[in-house]
Design a protein around this motif. Sequence first.
Motif, PDB file in Angstrom:
ATOM      1  N   GLN A 107     -10.628 -50.638  54.154  1.00  0.00           N
ATOM      2  CA  GLN A 107     -11.978 -50.717  54.717  1.00  0.00           C
ATOM      3  C   GLN A 107     -12.916 -49.709  54.041  1.00  0.00           C
ATOM      4  OE1 GLN A 107     -12.889 -49.687  58.903  1.00  0.00           O
ATOM      5  NE2 GLN A 107     -13.906 -51.671  58.974  1.00  0.00           N
ATOM      6  N   LYS A 108     -12.379 -48.509  53.757  1.00  0.00           N
ATOM      7  CA  LYS A 108     -13.194 -47.512  53.038  1.00  0.00           C
ATOM      8  C   LYS A 108     -13.628 -48.084  51.698  1.00  0.00           C
ATOM      9  CE  LYS A 108     -11.391 -43.086  54.472  1.00  0.00           C
ATOM     10  NZ  LYS A 108     -10.230 -42.282  54.149  1.00  0.00           N
ATOM     11  N   ALA A 109     -12.672 -48.683  50.990  1.00  0.00           N
ATOM     12  CA  ALA A 109     -12.977 -49.254  49.671  1.00  0.00           C
ATOM     13  C   ALA A 109     -13.986 -50.394  49.809  1.00  0.00           C
ATOM     14  CB  ALA A 109     -11.693 -49.748  49.010  1.00  0.00           C
ATOM     15  N   ALA A 110     -13.857 -51.212  50.862  1.00  0.00           N
ATOM     16  CA  ALA A 110     -14.786 -52.337  51.062  1.00  0.00           C
ATOM     17  C   ALA A 110     -16.210 -51.811  51.261  1.00  0.00           C
ATOM     18  CB  ALA A 110     -14.346 -53.169  52.262  1.00  0.00           C
ATOM     19  N   ARG A 111     -16.327 -50.719  52.016  1.00  0.00           N
ATOM     20  CA  ARG A 111     -17.660 -50.133  52.240  1.00  0.00           C
ATOM     21  C   ARG A 111     -18.229 -49.594  50.922  1.00  0.00           C
ATOM     22  NH1 ARG A 111     -16.133 -47.507  58.145  1.00  0.00           N
ATOM     23  NH2 ARG A 111     -16.403 -49.489  59.235  1.00  0.00           N
ATOM     24  N   ASP A 112     -17.346 -48.992  50.148  1.00  0.00           N
ATOM     25  CA  ASP A 112     -17.728 -48.474  48.841  1.00  0.00           C
ATOM     26  C   ASP A 112     -18.188 -49.627  47.928  1.00  0.00           C
ATOM     27  OD1 ASP A 112     -17.977 -46.483  46.988  1.00  0.00           O
ATOM     28  OD2 ASP A 112     -15.867 -46.481  46.394  1.00  0.00           O
ATOM     29  N   ILE A 113     -17.475 -50.751  47.984  1.00  0.00           N
ATOM     30  CA  ILE A 113     -17.829 -51.916  47.156  1.00  0.00           C
ATOM     31  C   ILE A 113     -19.214 -52.441  47.562  1.00  0.00           C
ATOM     32  CG2 ILE A 113     -17.243 -54.339  46.641  1.00  0.00           C
ATOM     33  CD1 ILE A 113     -14.265 -53.530  46.828  1.00  0.00           C
ATOM     34  N   CYS A 114     -19.479 -52.417  48.874  1.00  0.00           N
ATOM     35  CA  CYS A 114     -20.807 -52.872  49.338  1.00  0.00           C
ATOM     36  C   CYS A 114     -21.903 -51.946  48.818  1.00  0.00           C
ATOM     37  CB  CYS A 114     -20.838 -52.937  50.865  1.00  0.00           C
ATOM     38  SG  CYS A 114     -19.822 -54.278  51.493  1.00  0.00           S
ATOM     39  N   GLU A 115     -21.617 -50.630  48.852  1.00  0.00           N
ATOM     40  CA  GLU A 115     -22.636 -49.667  48.415  1.00  0.00           C
ATOM     41  C   GLU A 115     -22.838 -49.660  46.908  1.00  0.00           C
ATOM     42  OE1 GLU A 115     -22.154 -45.594  49.695  1.00  0.00           O
ATOM     43  OE2 GLU A 115     -22.121 -46.284  51.780  1.00  0.00           O
ATOM     44  N   ARG A 116     -21.707 -49.652  46.201  1.00  0.00           N
ATOM     45  CA  ARG A 116     -21.802 -49.439  44.741  1.00  0.00           C
ATOM     46  C   ARG A 116     -21.858 -50.730  43.931  1.00  0.00           C
ATOM     47  NH1 ARG A 116     -16.617 -46.351  43.630  1.00  0.00           N
ATOM     48  NH2 ARG A 116     -17.212 -46.404  41.439  1.00  0.00           N
ATOM     49  N   PHE A 117     -21.282 -51.823  44.474  1.00  0.00           N
ATOM     50  CA  PHE A 117     -21.154 -53.039  43.655  1.00  0.00           C
ATOM     51  C   PHE A 117     -21.694 -54.290  44.350  1.00  0.00           C
ATOM     52  CE2 PHE A 117     -17.566 -50.159  42.573  1.00  0.00           C
ATOM     53  CZ  PHE A 117     -17.966 -49.816  41.291  1.00  0.00           C
ATOM     54  N   GLY A 118     -22.611 -54.100  45.302  1.00  0.00           N
ATOM     55  CA  GLY A 118     -23.260 -55.247  45.942  1.00  0.00           C
ATOM     56  C   GLY A 118     -22.307 -56.180  46.689  1.00  0.00           C
ATOM     57  N   GLY A 119     -21.174 -55.634  47.159  1.00  0.00           N
ATOM     58  CA  GLY A 119     -20.257 -56.444  47.970  1.00  0.00           C
ATOM     59  C   GLY A 119     -19.283 -57.284  47.153  1.00  0.00           C
ATOM     60  N   GLN A 120     -19.338 -57.165  45.823  1.00  0.00           N
ATOM     61  CA  GLN A 120     -18.404 -57.919  44.973  1.00  0.00           C
ATOM     62  C   GLN A 120     -17.426 -56.952  44.310  1.00  0.00           C
ATOM     63  OE1 GLN A 120     -18.521 -61.364  44.380  1.00  0.00           O
ATOM     64  NE2 GLN A 120     -20.068 -61.379  45.985  1.00  0.00           N
ATOM     65  N   MET A 121     -16.157 -57.330  44.254  1.00  0.00           N
ATOM     66  CA  MET A 121     -15.168 -56.504  43.544  1.00  0.00           C
ATOM     67  C   MET A 121     -15.611 -56.346  42.088  1.00  0.00           C
ATOM     68  SD  MET A 121     -12.171 -54.972  43.604  1.00  0.00           S
ATOM     69  CE  MET A 121     -11.197 -55.580  44.969  1.00  0.00           C
ATOM     70  N   PRO A 122     -15.675 -55.102  41.591  1.00  0.00           N
ATOM     71  CA  PRO A 122     -16.089 -54.934  40.194  1.00  0.00           C
ATOM     72  C   PRO A 122     -15.078 -55.581  39.240  1.00  0.00           C
ATOM     73  CG  PRO A 122     -15.236 -52.867  41.082  1.00  0.00           C
ATOM     74  CD  PRO A 122     -15.338 -53.824  42.240  1.00  0.00           C
ATOM     75  N   GLY A 123     -15.556 -55.994  38.092  1.00  0.00           N
ATOM     76  CA  GLY A 123     -14.716 -56.760  37.158  1.00  0.00           C
ATOM     77  C   GLY A 123     -14.147 -55.957  36.011  1.00  0.00           C
ATOM     78  N   ASN A 124     -14.023 -54.637  36.184  1.00  0.00           N
ATOM     79  CA  ASN A 124     -13.336 -53.882  35.123  1.00  0.00           C
ATOM     80  C   ASN A 124     -12.350 -52.897  35.735  1.00  0.00           C
ATOM     81  OD1 ASN A 124     -14.495 -50.937  35.053  1.00  0.00           O
ATOM     82  ND2 ASN A 124     -16.201 -52.323  35.499  1.00  0.00           N
ATOM     83  N   TYR A 125     -11.291 -52.598  34.969  1.00  0.00           N
ATOM     84  CA  TYR A 125     -10.149 -51.833  35.479  1.00  0.00           C
ATOM     85  C   TYR A 125     -10.560 -50.474  36.040  1.00  0.00           C
ATOM     86  CZ  TYR A 125      -5.589 -49.593  35.719  1.00  0.00           C
ATOM     87  OH  TYR A 125      -4.475 -48.939  36.166  1.00  0.00           O
ATOM     88  N   GLU A 126     -11.398 -49.727  35.329  1.00  0.00           N
ATOM     89  CA  GLU A 126     -11.721 -48.352  35.769  1.00  0.00           C
ATOM     90  C   GLU A 126     -12.412 -48.359  37.134  1.00  0.00           C
ATOM     91  OE1 GLU A 126     -12.050 -49.313  32.578  1.00  0.00           O
ATOM     92  OE2 GLU A 126     -10.339 -48.089  31.920  1.00  0.00           O
TER      93      GLU A 126
END
Length: 385
Positions: A97-116
């Motif tokens: 859930q922490k990561a999901a919130r981070d994805i919403c904040e940093r990546f517009g709610g989509q899983m980023p598409g690069n390994y790093e």
Amino acid sequence: MGQMTEKISEIKSCVTRLLDWYRRNARDLPWRRDITPYRVWVSEIMLQQTRVEAVRPYYERFLKELPTIRDLAGADDRVLMKLWEGLGYYSRVRNMQKAARDICERFGGQMPGNYEDIRSLCGIGDYTAGAIASFAFGLPYPAVDGNVLRVMARLTGNGGDILNPSVRKQLTAAVEDILPNDVPAEFNQAMIEIGATVCKPNGVAGGPVCKGCPFETACQAHRMGRETELPVRVVKTRRREEDRTVFKLWSGDRCAVCRRPERGLLSGLYEFPNVKGHLSMEEALNTVRKMGFEPLQILPMARAEHVFSHLVWHLIGWSVRIGDVEPDETLPYQFFLQSDIKKRIPIPAAFAAYAGQNSWTDGTEPQERVMTGAGPADQQNGKTK
Ligand code: ADE
């Protein structure tokens, strides 16, 4: 050619056969259909410490309740814990859930598409990042979990301790060497599948079944007849043992539960009141009184055991009938209908033996002396005088 290079090149020559084998033998698993980054992520986190068959129903239900990363980010903690109830290792879903919130904040709610960026998310280590990057984005990263380490230790005949980081590093490098850049997802899934169904762990799983394995001719362990000796695991830590006494406190149809602290073992989940040690009936009655309740009747419940990764609980339980209680914010306990506890309250598997009773006498062992002497007339809203 060096000895290792030669071994690797022999193993590499079997990869086409491995991929063919996978296409013919892959199990039909829900997370291998309709592949999305979120679906891969949820499945890999669930599968980290839990068997495939146990995961299936949880996986379907979780995605139905929380179909997107945004839904996960906004989920109520109790709903989240209920969806995970029984899977154990609850920090996995908290981190998700922490990561999901981070994805919403940093990546517009989509899983980023690069390994790093994937690897930078809370709870996502090398294995999970490799799985998401390869399965969902087709990127050429290895996904090396315990199964793949076992397969690789056998293939290369590595007799080192696979719990040792430097041995893991060697084995991961060997996987990188044989990983085909054009089909990393199929390759990683195939390695996981070989580990789960062919190159099985020794012991209860039954050990490896080498006949017909796509690596049969190149496998060093098989050539040396050492496939059941590898991999080597040197387990150092012993589990601490702890006696505990659990109380099922019944006020009519309601039972007491309390929330565990926000940090540490089973953090934030609900539990039945419990204390260290195995208490006798007298001690149990005194403890209930100290909790602020007047016991009316008491019966012993069945023993239970729960094994955590680092700890074993030996549980005994007392079912105690108490009088009426009024809501009291100052007490750490809340009373819920037993039927609601079953449906809505996240009770960790450690207390499963005490969660399912429908009445105060369910799951108890009858004893003669169950009256405590206090009658309803002695009650003052469940508080001691
Ligand atoms: N165990 C871990 N990941 C898996 C996957 N993707 N399929 C089957 N078993 C797994």
